[in-house]
Write a protein that holds these residues in place. Structure first.
Motif, short mmCIF file in Angstrom:
data_model
loop_
_atom_site.label_atom_id
_atom_site.label_comp_id
_atom_site.label_asym_id
_atom_site.label_seq_id
_atom_site.Cartn_x
_atom_site.Cartn_y
_atom_site.Cartn_z
N VAL A 29 0.84 -1.20 0.00
CA VAL A 29 0.00 0.00 0.00
C VAL A 29 0.87 1.25 0.00
N GLU A 30 1.90 1.25 0.81
CA GLU A 30 2.79 2.41 0.87
C GLU A 30 3.44 2.69 -0.48
N SER A 31 3.77 1.63 -1.23
CA SER A 31 4.40 1.80 -2.53
C SER A 31 3.50 2.57 -3.49
N LEU A 48 1.02 4.61 -2.64
CA LEU A 48 0.90 5.97 -2.14
C LEU A 48 2.14 6.77 -2.50
N ASP A 49 3.29 6.14 -2.43
CA ASP A 49 4.55 6.80 -2.80
C ASP A 49 4.55 7.18 -4.28
N MET A 50 3.91 6.34 -5.12
CA MET A 50 3.83 6.66 -6.55
C MET A 50 2.93 7.85 -6.81
N GLY A 51 2.05 8.15 -5.86
CA GLY A 51 1.16 9.28 -6.03
C GLY A 51 -0.30 8.92 -6.22
N PHE A 52 -0.65 7.67 -5.97
CA PHE A 52 -2.06 7.29 -6.13
C PHE A 52 -2.90 7.79 -4.96
N LYS A 53 -4.10 8.21 -5.31
CA LYS A 53 -5.01 8.81 -4.34
C LYS A 53 -6.12 7.86 -3.90
N ALA A 54 -6.19 6.68 -4.51
CA ALA A 54 -7.23 5.71 -4.16
C ALA A 54 -6.62 4.32 -4.12
N VAL A 55 -6.77 3.65 -2.98
CA VAL A 55 -6.19 2.32 -2.82
C VAL A 55 -7.25 1.36 -2.31
N HIS A 56 -7.10 0.11 -2.72
CA HIS A 56 -7.95 -0.94 -2.17
C HIS A 56 -7.07 -1.96 -1.46
N ILE A 57 -7.57 -2.44 -0.32
CA ILE A 57 -6.85 -3.43 0.48
C ILE A 57 -7.69 -4.70 0.52
#
Length: 379
Positions: free
Chosen positions: A83-85, A87-96
């Protein structure tokens, strides 16, 4: 409960859809599909799994600067570094992705529910602290006790999750049971829910609609219903059903559905069945004598909506089940004004030829049949 007016369709053709056994999309193909989805008006797309690396990761990186075009969601295992990877790339929406059933926890991730609740809380809080839209799964809800689903929903809501994906991972639920789980979660925590229905019993679309009627806001679909095993809920079917049957317009350009279907069909190397609802080649095809007779007078008699609404085309098919009215109409399309007393003879030959060839008879073949009938009649 009426279906809410703020529904959000999220297409997962590029993630769950590509998990169809034997299907692999290149970066170029994924870009074309994403372009087509956005052109059709899809406002949220699950684009893939960064942890796969390679060309998959290249495609995902290429999407970072396109987040103003739609919500682009990246999928992760319940692993903090994954997940951190993103976010580091700049994504604003993540699913877990995390399972909630005891069977999946034991066999898939080899953890218990204490680990699940702690991990979910930690990952959601971390992603929210970094300003992301956070989606999290309850996987295998069919084999998860409703009481635990409610507890889990409360925990992830308290941690700050924006939505909870209710995944019927192996398609074990019917519409009543799926709707029951959506409603139960909604009564336990004020968190938006997302329908994620697999089609193992052919109920993915029905389950999705049942979930929306039970209060879900978000839902997953794929183009042509592709996906693991028997696939998922179909984008075209759900969108058209919502618009035509439930008066919910999601802003999708229905005229692009056929084109989108063909693109994904070619990319996946799987033809669409002719009777696939909404976009199949036979959906607006008519052969039966009674049907064609009615259609030639009023096209609403045997079509639920006009083909042009979804980018389709109406066809009249000459074959074993045709009647005189269609034979007469087809001859007129060839510029022939047929003699009434020859129509029966032509119809008999159309039916016989259809049986011999095992398929349809072309209008050109019908013209030859009529000319032969004229000659035999001495005209």
């Amino acid at each position: 409960m009426p279906i809410r007016n703020d529904l959000v369709l999220e297409d997962t053709t590029l993630r769950d859809g590509e998990q169809t056994p034997g299907v692999a999309f290149s970066k170029e193909t994924k870009t074309k599909i994403l372009d087509a989805l956005l052109a059709a008006g899809v406002g949220s797309v699950e684009i893939g799994i960064p942890a796969m690396g390679g060309e998959e990761l290249e495609f995902i990186r290429s999407c970072v600067d396109r987040q103003d075009e739609a919500r682009l969601v990246v999928w992760h295992r319940g692993v903090r570094a994954d997940v951190e990877s993103s976010l580091d790339m700049g994504f604003k929406a993540v699913h877990i992705g995390l399972p909630t059933s005891k069977g999946h926890l034991k066999a898939s991730v080899r953890k218990d529910r204490s680990w699940l609740l702690a991990t979910a809380t930690d990952l959601v809080k971390m992603a929210k602290d970094r300003g992301a839209f956070v989606s999290i799964s309850a996987e295998d809800i069919a084999r998860t006790e409703i009481s635990f689903l409610q507890e889990y929903a409360g925990v992830v809501h308290e941690a700050g999750a924006d939505r909870l994906r209710l995944s019927d991972t192996v398609g074990l639920l019917g519409p009543e049971a799926y709707g029951e789980r959506v409603a139960a979660v909604g009564s336990a925590a004020p968190i938006d829910t997302q329908c994620h229905a697999h089609n193992d019993f052919g109920l993915a679309t029905a389950n999705t609609l049942a979930g929306l009627k039970a209060g879900a806001r978000y839902f997953h679909v794929t183009v042509n219903a592709i996906g693991e095993r028997a696939g998922m809920a179909d984008l075209a079917q759900v969108v058209v059903a919502l618009k035509k049957l439930y008066d919910r317009d999601l802003g999708i350009d229905l005229t692009k559905l056929k084109e989108l279907s063909l693109l994904v069909s070619r990319a996946a190397r799987h033809p669409v069945l002719p009777w696939q609802p909404v976009i199949g080649d036979n959906v607006f095809a008519h052969e039966s004598g009674i049907h064609a007779n009615g259609m030639l007078r009023d096209t609403s008699t045997f079509e639920p909506f006009p083909p042009e609404h979804v980018g389709g085309e109406r066809r009249y098919v000459l074959g074993k089940h045709s009647g005189r009215a269609l034979v007469e109409w087809a001859l007129e399309q060839q510029g022939i004004e047929p003699q009434e007393d020859l129509l029966g003879r032509c119809l008999d030959e159309v039916r016989a030829q259809s049986i011999r060839t095992g398929g349809a008879v072309s209008q050109e073949d019908l013209a030859d049949i009529y000319k032969k009938a004229l000659a035999e009649a001495g005209v």
